[in-house]
Design an enzyme around this catalytic site. Structure first.
Site, mmCIF file in Angstrom:
data_model
loop_
_atom_site.group_PDB
_atom_site.id
_atom_site.type_symbol
_atom_site.label_atom_id
_atom_site.label_comp_id
_atom_site.label_asym_id
_atom_site.label_seq_id
_atom_site.Cartn_x
_atom_site.Cartn_y
_atom_site.Cartn_z
ATOM 1 N N LYS A 40 -18.953 4.148 32.116
ATOM 2 C CA LYS A 40 -18.083 4.261 33.285
ATOM 3 C C LYS A 40 -18.031 5.702 33.790
ATOM 4 C CE LYS A 40 -14.002 2.146 33.567
ATOM 5 N NZ LYS A 40 -12.558 1.837 33.416
ATOM 6 N N GLU A 75 -22.086 8.653 22.979
ATOM 7 C CA GLU A 75 -23.085 7.752 22.404
ATOM 8 C C GLU A 75 -24.031 7.210 23.479
ATOM 9 O OE1 GLU A 75 -19.354 7.489 19.859
ATOM 10 O OE2 GLU A 75 -19.818 7.535 21.996
ATOM 11 N N GLY A 108 -12.672 -1.161 29.271
ATOM 12 C CA GLY A 108 -13.975 -1.434 28.665
ATOM 13 C C GLY A 108 -14.029 -2.742 27.903
#
Length: 563
Positions: free
Chosen positions: A226, A232, A288
């Site tokens: 986002k 990561e 998320g």
């Protein structure tokens, strides 16, 4: 036309949604539930069934293509009446309306919570800050469908003109767990000519294994981040970029053919080398762990096709309407949330097991683990005061029948109270129907055995040696809920996920916590940003940690031959 927005929802602000300062434990229904629990602890499931021959129908609901059997829970009609009263005193129905109307119920971030808008029909109006968000949701869905069709048909080509045969989803958290879980669940609806892999772990071994043997000319990366700042996702995306460029002699124009982005950060995506026209957006009112049905599900849509993805959205919406309009006493996700509160706060349970009897639902326990533990693992109320009761449960599980040979021993004869959700499917997805019958027999047997156990007298009657009876005795009285799905297909999967989403929302309302922020996750990211510099610097850096962390850093540097 169905319109969910109201004048009050336009005017209400986050402060108006905060609860008063007193504890939930001061509510009359909470106190009555504490008194009621002292009685129910001494009541067994065997006694409940013996005194109510119609219990199986009294405590079951059939709707949404599923049969929800609550009868093997340690509850009676008084329990449910008190739980519904608690929900009313906590304002559950009002808060359901607030969520669907786009009010900013994520108070710590001053955001609306509108994953429900991601699956709303075109004719619905849902406003955030005075703007109807439904049209832009459908605009993104259309863009996703056009892209998925192009990849599936071979129209989308790689840098050398080869069709795409491998899709790799790069993300972390909800950007990985959602599409990974759903893809595995819907493998039978996927295009088997396409290979879909997932990379989330910052451990480079996952990238190496996911790309092993793949031809970069036939490989497409879908990077979901986002903010386009997630450590990561960007680390793995950068590695993927280097892997791709190495195959094309460093020609950066190849990136446009082999990378697309799911993000809100146009500048970051462009700087990475991805054409902004190949960026699929979503919004800050999508958390998320609630984002599978947004552009985060792009890799899933490529795999199963736009039509099946639309069917999944329909299943989500079916449950949204059920949750929004059905009275609490017949509301499947609300009852699941209230019953989990009953065990967590009044019966002393610490965890809940999710036990799907379907190979295709292998990743569901991990998906629900994030959904519930990240949402409701909170220690302060919406108003910022310390809670004085347990909040989020520990969620764990494994598909049956594998789990029966791993941890069911503890469920049957251990000392812990662990409520279990069993999920079964009536219609088999494999041609081996006799094995499906055997699988289903096991799930029904387990819920029966957990509920009623095996008494010492039953063991004597079957000839068990007296010295073995204490070891073989199963006391039962272990609670279970069974969700029996008609079939496992895109629509039913959407329904199943939405049931758990709204279960978690119900819990959060009862506990008076913000189910839509995750500040604890941010702490680890912040500390890691500091430590990575200390691990990789050429020379030892001054460190400001506790003595344990400092020593661990030093030992790692020594092991990596860094002074």
């Amino acid at each position: 036309m169905l319109t969910l927005v109201t004048e009050s929802s336009k005017q209400a602000g986050p402060a108006e949604l905060r609860n008063e300062a007193w504890s939930r434990r001061d509510l009359p229904a909470w106190q009555k539930l504490e008194q009621h629990a002292s009685q129910m602890r001494e009541t067994t499931l065997g006694e409940l069934f013996n005194t109510d021959p119609g219990r199986a129908s009294t405590f079951a609901i059939e709707d949404l293509g599923m049969y929800a059997d609550f009868s093997k829970n340690r509850i009676n009609t008084e329990t449910l009446a008190l739980l519904v009263k608690l929900a009313e005193q906590c304002g559950l129905e009002e808060k359901i309306t607030a969520m669907f109307n786009g009010q900013k119920i994520n108070v710590s971030e001053d955001r609306a919570v509108l994953h429900t808008a991601l699956r709303a029909p075109r004719e619905v109006t849902i406003e955030v800050d005075g703007q109807n968000v439904v049209p832009e949701v459908h605009e993104v869905l259309e863009k996703m469908a056009h892209f998925a069709t192009a990849v599936r048909s071979g129209q989308w080509r790689g840098h050398t003109g080869d069709p795409i045969r491998n899709i790799i989803n790069i993300g972390i958290g909800g950007s990985d767990l959602g599409p990974r879980m759903a893809y595995h669940a819907l493998r039978q609806f996927s295009d088997r000519k396409l290979r879909l892999e997932f990379i989330s772990n910052i451990d480079g071994a996952e990238f190496a294994e996911a790309t092993h043997g793949l031809d970069p000319a036939e490989t497409l990366f879908i990077v979901s981040s986002k903010s386009w700042r997630t450590l990561e996702a960007l680390t793995n995306a950068t590695t993927a970029r280097e892997w791709t460029l190495a195959a094309f002699d460093g020609d950066t124009t190849a990136i446009a053919s082999h990378f697309v982005a799911v993000s809100t950060n146009t500048d970051g995506v462009t700087e990475f080398g991805i054409d902004p026209s190949n960026m699929f957006v979503f919004w800050d009112w999508v958390g998320g762990r609630y984002s599978l049905d947004s552009a985060v599900g792009l890799s899933l849509m490529v795999a199963i096709g736009p039509e099946n993805f639309t069917e999944m959205l329909g299943g989500f919406h079916d449950v949204d309407e059920h949750f929004r309009t059905t009275p609490l006493e017949r509301n499947i996700p609300a009852l699941m949330g209230l019953i989990s509160v009953w065990y967590n706060n009044f019966m002393g349970a610490q965890s809940q097991a999710i036990l799907p009897y379907s190979h295709y639902l292998t990743h569901l326990p991990a998906y629900l683990q994030q959904l519930e533990m990240e949402s409701n693992g909170k220690h302060v109320t919406l108003g910022g005061t310390q809670v004085d009761y347990q909040t989020g449960q520990i969620i764990w599980g494994q598909p049956g029948t594998n789990g029966q040979h791993a941890f069911y021993q503890l469920l049957h004869q251990g000392t812990k109270l662990i409520p279990c959700d069993f999920i079964a499917v009536i219609e088999p997805l494999s041609e081996l129907e006799h094995q499906h019958d055997l699988l289903t027999a096991n799930i029904f047997a387990q819920t029966e055995g957990l509920a009623f156990g095996r008494s010492a007298q039953e063991l004597r009657d079957t000839g068990s040696p007296e010295e073995q009876i204490p070891h073989r005795h199963c006391k039962g009285n272990q609670p279970t809920t069974t969700l029996l799905l008609d079939r496992l297909d895109p629509r039913s999967l959407g329904s199943l996920i939405a049931v758990y989403e709204h279960k978690v929302f119900t819990q959060g309302v009862i506990w008076d916590v913000d189910s839509f922020d995750q500040w604890g996750v941010e702490l680890g990211k912040l500390l890691a940003d500091t430590i990575i510099d200390e691990l990789t610097a050429d020379d030892a850096q001054p460190m400001d940690h506790d003595c344990s962390t400092t020593e661990l850093i030093r030992r790692y540097r020594t092991g990596r031959s860094r002074k």
